[in-house]
Design a protein around this motif. Structure first.
Motif, PDB file in Angstrom:
ATOM      1  N   GLU A 125      33.562  36.573  39.450  1.00  0.00           N
ATOM      2  CA  GLU A 125      33.835  34.731  38.849  1.00  0.00           C
ATOM      3  C   GLU A 125      34.772  34.529  37.861  1.00  0.00           C
ATOM      4  O   GLU A 125      35.190  33.708  36.993  1.00  0.00           O
ATOM      5  CB  GLU A 125      32.066  34.271  38.995  1.00  0.00           C
ATOM      6  CG  GLU A 125      32.476  32.854  38.348  1.00  0.00           C
ATOM      7  CD  GLU A 125      32.492  31.861  39.705  1.00  0.00           C
ATOM      8  OE1 GLU A 125      33.640  31.002  39.254  1.00  0.00           O
ATOM      9  OE2 GLU A 125      32.610  32.053  40.384  1.00  0.00           O
ATOM     10  N   PHE A 126      34.490  35.548  36.495  1.00  0.00           N
ATOM     11  CA  PHE A 126      35.024  35.628  35.327  1.00  0.00           C
ATOM     12  C   PHE A 126      36.717  35.457  35.586  1.00  0.00           C
ATOM     13  O   PHE A 126      37.148  34.329  34.543  1.00  0.00           O
ATOM     14  CB  PHE A 126      34.199  37.174  34.694  1.00  0.00           C
ATOM     15  CG  PHE A 126      35.488  37.002  33.265  1.00  0.00           C
ATOM     16  CD1 PHE A 126      34.261  36.111  32.440  1.00  0.00           C
ATOM     17  CD2 PHE A 126      36.548  37.430  32.253  1.00  0.00           C
ATOM     18  CE1 PHE A 126      34.189  36.289  30.635  1.00  0.00           C
ATOM     19  CE2 PHE A 126      37.342  37.469  31.627  1.00  0.00           C
ATOM     20  CZ  PHE A 126      36.070  36.741  29.526  1.00  0.00           C
ATOM     21  N   ALA A 127      37.068  36.433  36.614  1.00  0.00           N
ATOM     22  CA  ALA A 127      38.594  36.431  36.483  1.00  0.00           C
ATOM     23  C   ALA A 127      39.090  34.459  36.744  1.00  0.00           C
ATOM     24  O   ALA A 127      40.126  34.709  36.538  1.00  0.00           O
ATOM     25  CB  ALA A 127      38.891  37.597  37.588  1.00  0.00           C
ATOM     26  N   GLU A 225      38.894  32.385  48.966  1.00  0.00           N
ATOM     27  CA  GLU A 225      39.998  30.956  48.373  1.00  0.00           C
ATOM     28  C   GLU A 225      40.396  31.811  47.607  1.00  0.00           C
ATOM     29  O   GLU A 225      42.089  31.556  47.536  1.00  0.00           O
ATOM     30  CB  GLU A 225      39.938  30.206  49.036  1.00  0.00           C
ATOM     31  CG  GLU A 225      40.053  30.417  50.536  1.00  0.00           C
ATOM     32  CD  GLU A 225      40.808  30.988  51.049  1.00  0.00           C
ATOM     33  OE1 GLU A 225      42.019  30.104  50.362  1.00  0.00           O
ATOM     34  OE2 GLU A 225      41.060  31.389  52.356  1.00  0.00           O
ATOM     35  N   ARG A 226      39.479  31.431  46.758  1.00  0.00           N
ATOM     36  CA  ARG A 226      39.865  30.852  44.915  1.00  0.00           C
ATOM     37  C   ARG A 226      40.069  32.227  44.535  1.00  0.00           C
ATOM     38  O   ARG A 226      41.375  32.494  43.849  1.00  0.00           O
ATOM     39  CB  ARG A 226      39.091  31.002  44.238  1.00  0.00           C
ATOM     40  CG  ARG A 226      38.628  29.561  44.475  1.00  0.00           C
ATOM     41  CD  ARG A 226      36.888  28.805  43.581  1.00  0.00           C
ATOM     42  NE  ARG A 226      36.283  29.915  43.191  1.00  0.00           N
ATOM     43  CZ  ARG A 226      34.924  29.993  42.484  1.00  0.00           C
ATOM     44  NH1 ARG A 226      35.660  29.436  40.842  1.00  0.00           N
ATOM     45  NH2 ARG A 226      33.763  30.651  42.858  1.00  0.00           N
ATOM     46  N   LEU A 230      44.858  34.623  42.413  1.00  0.00           N
ATOM     47  CA  LEU A 230      44.712  35.154  40.811  1.00  0.00           C
ATOM     48  C   LEU A 230      45.721  36.369  40.654  1.00  0.00           C
ATOM     49  O   LEU A 230      45.784  37.136  41.674  1.00  0.00           O
ATOM     50  CB  LEU A 230      42.809  36.230  41.579  1.00  0.00           C
ATOM     51  CG  LEU A 230      42.913  37.193  39.972  1.00  0.00           C
ATOM     52  CD1 LEU A 230      42.149  36.251  38.726  1.00  0.00           C
ATOM     53  CD2 LEU A 230      41.374  37.849  39.910  1.00  0.00           C
ATOM     54  N   ALA A 231      46.032  36.424  39.917  1.00  0.00           N
ATOM     55  CA  ALA A 231      47.025  37.266  39.023  1.00  0.00           C
ATOM     56  C   ALA A 231      46.887  38.122  37.829  1.00  0.00           C
ATOM     57  O   ALA A 231      47.481  38.022  37.154  1.00  0.00           O
ATOM     58  CB  ALA A 231      48.186  36.598  38.326  1.00  0.00           C
ATOM     59  N   VAL A 232      45.548  38.813  37.937  1.00  0.00           N
ATOM     60  CA  VAL A 232      44.853  40.290  37.528  1.00  0.00           C
ATOM     61  C   VAL A 232      45.112  41.004  37.824  1.00  0.00           C
ATOM     62  O   VAL A 232      44.808  41.194  39.317  1.00  0.00           O
ATOM     63  CB  VAL A 232      43.781  39.909  37.135  1.00  0.00           C
ATOM     64  CG1 VAL A 232      42.994  40.676  35.769  1.00  0.00           C
ATOM     65  CG2 VAL A 232      43.775  38.425  36.349  1.00  0.00           C
ATOM     66  N   ALA A 256      41.554  39.459  49.620  1.00  0.00           N
ATOM     67  CA  ALA A 256      41.784  38.551  48.534  1.00  0.00           C
ATOM     68  C   ALA A 256      42.460  37.924  47.582  1.00  0.00           C
ATOM     69  O   ALA A 256      43.080  37.430  47.510  1.00  0.00           O
ATOM     70  CB  ALA A 256      40.680  37.411  48.395  1.00  0.00           C
ATOM     71  N   VAL A 257      42.810  38.940  46.811  1.00  0.00           N
ATOM     72  CA  VAL A 257      43.188  39.789  44.917  1.00  0.00           C
ATOM     73  C   VAL A 257      45.020  39.984  45.679  1.00  0.00           C
ATOM     74  O   VAL A 257      45.145  41.010  46.242  1.00  0.00           O
ATOM     75  CB  VAL A 257      42.531  40.148  44.694  1.00  0.00           C
ATOM     76  CG1 VAL A 257      43.562  40.887  42.802  1.00  0.00           C
ATOM     77  CG2 VAL A 257      40.737  39.696  43.988  1.00  0.00           C
ATOM     78  N   PRO A 258      45.442  39.109  45.455  1.00  0.00           N
ATOM     79  CA  PRO A 258      47.068  39.758  45.737  1.00  0.00           C
ATOM     80  C   PRO A 258      46.897  40.648  44.891  1.00  0.00           C
ATOM     81  O   PRO A 258      46.727  41.359  43.603  1.00  0.00           O
ATOM     82  CB  PRO A 258      48.393  39.053  44.760  1.00  0.00           C
ATOM     83  CG  PRO A 258      47.242  37.417  45.321  1.00  0.00           C
ATOM     84  CD  PRO A 258      45.572  37.836  45.108  1.00  0.00           C
TER      85      PRO A 258
END
Length: 294
Positions: A125-127, A225-226, A230-232, A256-258
């Motif tokens: 959630e922070f990210a 989905e959110r 994310l680009a971290v 989920a995270v690329p």
């Protein structure tokens, strides 16, 4: 190290630091019902040896941080029979913003953020809220949604073992819980768990605070989905024998995270076996190195 406190919005967080403040900061976010001492000193020392400045802290409603007694006690009894919870005093987003407040108080512009279990949910959630403050993200034994990788019946029941009324009972409860959710492939450090249970009881004993944390978990929206935007640089660590957040949770987070890297550990349950600490630290260091190279 001495315990310090920082005002973070409406709550005060207790924290400790290890290592050279000039080094890149790793901030450790712990899970449900677990104080910052759930990040063992030895694990923190390994991170320091790997070149990090380490920060660990008590989330709101646990340990020496602010307890929101005025918020009341959520009725969680229906969770054992699959009844959804209707409301919570605060959200995981509020807890992520607590973490942001701690970074601001410590003048940490960008950090490597590591979260375990509920802590993994908080750092996700922070990210999503504050990606510009992150160098990297590590989610350990966590999930983007309580509906993905849900607890087994035995693991859920372990969460509802009656709270202790003395340090000895806290020691026994700690051992009993981790006999259910711990790592079947590694020796269970019952003496260490008992001592941590006693120390946690001495620091703070607030079952209502734990209930409020659990309510925040249960009412959190699916982040999948959110997270796709994310680009971290992201690392996902998960035990292959985790009964509390089953491996589908880690798979879903990484999917989920690329570009996320997922590493799983045979025989690991819902804890941090000491034998795996060097591997955890090596993976976090590798992620940090890759992030520094862009």
């Amino acid at each position: 190290m001495p315990i310090s406190t920082a005002q973070c919005g409406d709550v005060e967080l207790a924290y400790e630091t290890f290592g050279d403040p000039a080094n890149p900061a790793v901030v450790l976010v712990m899970g449900l019902a677990t104080q910052m001492i759930g990040w063992p000193d030895g694990f923190c020392s390994l991170l320091v040896d790997a070149g990090f400045h380490v920060v660990r802290f008590d989330n709101r409603d646990i340990g020496l941080s602010t307890h929101l007694h005025e918020a009341g006690v959520p009725d969680l009894s229906g969770l054992l029979v699959g009844k959804p919870l209707e409301s919570a005093p605060y959200t995981l987003g509020d807890m992520a913003d607590d973490t942001l407040g701690l970074l601001d108080a410590l003048e940490l512009e960008r950090v490597h953020l590591v979260g375990a279990s509920m802590g993994g949910m908080i750092v996700q959630e922070f990210a999503l809220r504050h990606p510009e403050r992150l160098l990297s993200l590590t989610s350990i034994m966590s999930t983007p949604s309580v509906a993905i990788g849900p607890p087994t019946a035995d693991a859920m029941s372990a969460l509802f073992i009656p709270p202790p009324d003395c340090a000895e009972a806290a020691a026994a409860r700690s051992v009993a819980v981790y006999r259910v959710i711990g790592s079947p492939g590694y020796p269970l450090d019952e003496a260490g768990l008992a001592e941590r249970g006693k120390e946690s009881f001495r620091r703070s004993n607030d079952p209502a605070g734990v209930a409020r944390q659990l309510a925040a978990i249960q009412l959190a929206a699916d982040r999948s989905e959110r997270l796709r935007g994310l680009a971290v640089p992201t690392l996902v660590l998960h035990g292959e024998s985790d009964p509390l957040v089953q491996p589908d949770g880690g798979r879903a987070t990484a999917a989920a995270v690329p570009g996320a890297r997922r590493v799983t550990f045979p025989g690991m349950g819902h804890d941090l076996p000491e034998a795996l600490w060097p591997q955890f630290v090596a993976e976090i260091r590798a992620l940090a190195t890759a992030a520094a190279r862009g």
